[in-house]
Write a protein that holds these residues in place. Sequence first.
Motif, PDB file in Angstrom:
ATOM      1  N   LEU A  35       0.866  -1.178   0.000  1.00  0.00           N
ATOM      2  CA  LEU A  35       0.000   0.000   0.000  1.00  0.00           C
ATOM      3  C   LEU A  35       0.905   1.232   0.000  1.00  0.00           C
ATOM      4  O   LEU A  35       1.652   1.465   0.945  1.00  0.00           O
ATOM      5  N   TYR A  36       0.828   2.035  -1.076  1.00  0.00           N
ATOM      6  CA  TYR A  36       1.755   3.147  -1.245  1.00  0.00           C
ATOM      7  C   TYR A  36       1.009   4.464  -1.478  1.00  0.00           C
ATOM      8  O   TYR A  36       0.011   4.511  -2.199  1.00  0.00           O
ATOM      9  N   VAL A  37       1.527   5.518  -0.874  1.00  0.00           N
ATOM     10  CA  VAL A  37       0.911   6.837  -0.951  1.00  0.00           C
ATOM     11  C   VAL A  37       1.954   7.820  -1.465  1.00  0.00           C
ATOM     12  O   VAL A  37       3.146   7.673  -1.191  1.00  0.00           O
ATOM     13  N   GLY A  38       1.527   8.816  -2.233  1.00  0.00           N
ATOM     14  CA  GLY A  38       2.469   9.799  -2.753  1.00  0.00           C
ATOM     15  C   GLY A  38       1.759  11.051  -3.206  1.00  0.00           C
ATOM     16  O   GLY A  38       0.527  11.095  -3.291  1.00  0.00           O
ATOM     17  N   GLY A  39       2.537  12.075  -3.499  1.00  0.00           N
ATOM     18  CA  GLY A  39       1.918  13.314  -3.942  1.00  0.00           C
ATOM     19  C   GLY A  39       2.943  14.390  -4.230  1.00  0.00           C
ATOM     20  O   GLY A  39       4.123  14.258  -3.920  1.00  0.00           O
ATOM     21  N   ILE A  40       2.456  15.476  -4.844  1.00  0.00           N
ATOM     22  CA  ILE A  40       3.291  16.597  -5.231  1.00  0.00           C
ATOM     23  C   ILE A  40       2.980  17.811  -4.350  1.00  0.00           C
ATOM     24  O   ILE A  40       1.816  18.059  -4.034  1.00  0.00           O
ATOM     25  N   SER A  41       4.007  18.538  -3.955  1.00  0.00           N
ATOM     26  CA  SER A  41       3.865  19.795  -3.209  1.00  0.00           C
ATOM     27  C   SER A  41       3.106  19.559  -1.908  1.00  0.00           C
ATOM     28  O   SER A  41       3.556  18.781  -1.075  1.00  0.00           O
ATOM     29  N   SER A  42       1.938  20.184  -1.725  1.00  0.00           N
ATOM     30  CA  SER A  42       1.174  19.933  -0.502  1.00  0.00           C
ATOM     31  C   SER A  42       0.812  18.455  -0.387  1.00  0.00           C
ATOM     32  O   SER A  42       0.732  17.899   0.712  1.00  0.00           O
TER      33      SER A  42
END
Length: 363
Positions: free
Chosen positions: A184-191
């Motif tokens: 289970l992987y989470v990610g994102g850009i900036s905020s």
Amino acid sequence: MFRFVKPRSFATGLPCIMTALGLAGVATSASAAAQSEWKCPENFEPKAGLNVDFPSDGVDRAFVVVPPTDASGAAPVWVPMVGTVEATNWNLYRLPNGHNAALADAGYMVIAPVRECADQDPDLAAGRCNGPGHDGWNWNPWHEGRATTAQGDRWKTDAGPDVRFLEAMVRCVGTKWKLDRKRLYVGGISSGGTMTNRALLFDSSFWGGGMPISGEWYTTRDDGSSMSFQQAREFVADDPDKIFQGRVGPYPLPKKLDPMIVITVWGGKNDKWDCGPPIGLCSDYRPTTQAASNYFSAQSKIVHVACSADHGHMWPQVNTDAFNLWALETMASHPKGSNPSSFKLTKPPQGYRCKLGRFTDHY
């Protein structure tokens, strides 16, 4: 195509073996425990596409589900998050905004949360999401870092509604589709990258890892007290090897986290954010990604990969689809609980410089 193949022969014979050994009760308990991993709020049933009115922390939330094209076996999960000025659907379906829905064709379950400030609208870009936070939060798009005021002190120990929403959302989707609990992987850009840092710091028991792209650390002094933007930049630059406390996570930071893999991405010398007049430059992701890499790479049970590029402050722009797939394959190659010493880093696509450990190219 990237895909996991579930071994069937052993699973098929397991009930008979367990019964023969007098361990049927153990099998039943294990099955019940597995089922308890996945649960939804009462009367809520997840579906492909946009899901709305998902109750979480007293607020109705929304998320988009893009199931894997090949649904056989338990799918690894990817939870991508936008930053301040991009819409959820842009990040899912557009280049150069992320194009993350394409990972469903590689066997991933893609679950994209919608920011609370967007009022369940996956097409809202900046609008009311672009600005300072409230109720003790530093910035509005995600509940990702405590404010410098006394109101923010609550979030030193409380993970906040978004950390809980992300986990609850995945657990609910798991009631309808088979998900790989160790991937289970989470990610994102900036905020969204800052929110990734917060989720991993507060909820490492749940996530198998994550990819914060140009995320904040909101660096503080060792006693947790805040500094100005310029003071924080200088604080990191003066001692770039240090473990820095930050308003992104618990205070003090946990001495240890559960096993994970983390890929921290820096967009190069132009990876900065200008808040416009009269504030001007208000974030520089060179010191923030340095601070994140220092902390995660110091954890004995965490594999940390530091990736640098030259695309500035946005989702990786060069060979975007190839980089996304490389990053997810890299994380999925190290399921939760794996021995860090067994991890092997493969070469990233052209345009990216990645290494094990902390960043050593920042200062």
